[in-house]
Design an enzyme around this catalytic site. Structure first.
Site, PDB file in Angstrom:
ATOM      1  N   ASP A  30      -3.978  -5.271   5.775  1.00  0.00           N
ATOM      2  CA  ASP A  30      -4.350  -6.080   4.612  1.00  0.00           C
ATOM      3  C   ASP A  30      -3.200  -7.017   4.269  1.00  0.00           C
ATOM      4  OD1 ASP A  30      -5.836  -6.992   2.459  1.00  0.00           O
ATOM      5  OD2 ASP A  30      -5.097  -5.433   1.102  1.00  0.00           O
ATOM      6  N   HIS A  89      -2.581  -1.051  -3.360  1.00  0.00           N
ATOM      7  CA  HIS A  89      -3.753  -0.216  -3.115  1.00  0.00           C
ATOM      8  C   HIS A  89      -3.618   1.057  -3.949  1.00  0.00           C
ATOM      9  CE1 HIS A  89      -4.265  -2.115   1.155  1.00  0.00           C
ATOM     10  NE2 HIS A  89      -4.549  -2.958   0.192  1.00  0.00           N
ATOM     11  N   SER A 131       0.857  -1.186   0.000  1.00  0.00           N
ATOM     12  CA  SER A 131       0.000   0.000   0.000  1.00  0.00           C
ATOM     13  C   SER A 131       0.895   1.239   0.000  1.00  0.00           C
ATOM     14  CB  SER A 131      -0.943  -0.036   1.217  1.00  0.00           C
ATOM     15  OG  SER A 131      -1.787   1.097   1.225  1.00  0.00           O
ATOM     16  N   THR A 132       0.842   2.061   1.053  1.00  0.00           N
ATOM     17  CA  THR A 132       1.632   3.293   1.103  1.00  0.00           C
ATOM     18  C   THR A 132       3.126   2.993   0.981  1.00  0.00           C
ATOM     19  OG1 THR A 132      -0.021   4.177   2.615  1.00  0.00           O
ATOM     20  CG2 THR A 132       2.042   5.403   2.412  1.00  0.00           C
ATOM     21  N   MET A 187      -0.033   0.955   5.073  1.00  0.00           N
ATOM     22  CA  MET A 187      -0.874   1.162   6.246  1.00  0.00           C
ATOM     23  C   MET A 187      -1.799  -0.028   6.449  1.00  0.00           C
ATOM     24  SD  MET A 187      -2.038   5.121   5.572  1.00  0.00           S
ATOM     25  CE  MET A 187      -3.281   5.029   6.876  1.00  0.00           C
TER      26      MET A 187
END
Length: 357
Positions: A302, A207, A180-181, A299
């Site tokens: 997941d 993401h 993600s991030t 973050m």
């Protein structure tokens, strides 16, 4: 102590609205605003904010140019605002490579409404960016250099690749990277170091909005020796080729026909589309103990539940280490649950992948 924020945007309305939304959180303090990139550089030195929110299209000096100068002179965590277009996606990816921590879509309709959810999203993202770890010695140096001329699509990656030798049958049938991030830079770091004859198919779950994933796949395909494309329903799994999960969809693995992917709408109750958990879980059912999954910076948590399914099936799960993560959330969730077979620095992952596969 409150997180100090500098808001940079040429729109007076946007500056005022962001100030109002963020000022409603007692843990955030807006210490100043700037209306162009040049002013942002000066106010960053003057005010020493913890986080800068940055628009990319501004007069005098644009956001990307300002970001590069900030990273070179006084590095600060930057949250970019981006338009939800293909061109906006390419600019956002440039910003992330230049040192921005994360991005949010710039939507005037949303920002004009008094939305409790929007306030929470903004506040949570600013707090996460403020907590991010700056491991940017190389990125700061790169940001200080003049922008290079555009490279032809056939150019080889600049970083050295890890060589693969003929060792017979691969130990795994599928590699999945979930993130993600901080993921775009992490994925680029790993994939540009892999050789064209990498022996197994790769799935990428990042993401990212649907308007961004095609641009990201194009970028990776241009700079990597392996092939990279945005996944389409019923695409086959091929060695040396990575399929990127489309934003807003779920990517699932099907063992039929030698291995294909399904691109589906998925359950609307899930927080993430694409979801790392969904892809991991489907891979566990399709390939049992023949999957190697790597959970990268991001973050939230997941990937943890999907990693548990993979481990139950006998597959292997790795996690990126805290030192090399932008946000140590997703990998920490996997490590804390006792699901990580290895915890590895980002720069060591390509070499370990070749050794393991």
């Amino acid at each position: 102590m409150a997180i100090k924020v500098l808001i940079v945007d040429d729109s007076g309305f946007f500056r005022r609205r962001l100030t109002e939304l963020l000022s409603g959180d007692p843990l955030i303090k807006v210490v100043g605003t700037a209306q162009n990139g040049r002013e942002a550089i000066e106010k960053n030195k003057e005010l020493s904010p913890d986080v800068i929110t940055m628009d990319y299209e501004m007069p005098v000096l644009d956001g990307i140019s300002a970001l590069k100068q900030i990273m070179a002179s006084k590095p600060t965590a930057v949250l970019m605002f981006s338009s939800m277009t293909h061109e906006g996606a390419k600019i956002t990816l440039d910003a992330l490579e230049a040192g921005a921590v994360d991005y949010l879509p710039k939507n005037f309709e949303d920002i004009s409404r008094n939305s409790t959810r929007l306030k929470k999203v903004l506040s949570d993202r600013v707090k996460a960016v403020a907590r991010s770890r700056y491991r940017s010695t190389v990125r700061k140096a790169e940001a200080a250099k003049p922008a290079p001329a555009a490279r032809p699509v056939t150019s080889a990656p600049e970083r050295p690749t890890v060589q693969v030798y003929n060792r017979g049958v691969a130990k795994h049938k599928l590699l999945i990277l979930g993130t993600s991030t901080g993921g775009p830079v992490a994925l680029q770091t790993i994939l540009t170091a892999l050789p064209s004859n990498f022996p197994v198919p790769i799935l990428l779950v990042q993401h990212m909005p649907g308007t961004f994933t095609n641009a990201f796949a194009e970028r990776l395909n241009r700079i990597c020796q392996i092939g990279v494309s945005e996944a389409k329903d019923n695409d086959g799994l091929k060695p040396g080729h990575a399929l990127l999960a489309p934003g807003g969809k779920q990517l699932m693995v099907d063992a039929r026909h030698g291995g294909i992917v399904r691109v589906l709408e998925g359950d609307t109750r899930l927080n993430y589309k694409p979801s790392v958990d969904v892809t991991f879980g489907s891979a566990a059912k399709a390939f049992n103990n023949k999957v190697l999954a790597v959970v990268l910076t991001g973050m939230g948590a997941d990937g943890r539940d999907g990693a548990r399914m993979l481990k139950t099936a006998g597959s292997h799960v790795w996690a990126q280490n805290q030192e090399s993560c932008v946000i140590y959330g997703m990998p920490m969730a996997v490590v804390s649950a006792g699901l990580a077979d290895e915890v590895i620095h980002l720069n060591d992952i390509p070499r370990r992948l070749v050794e393991a596969i």
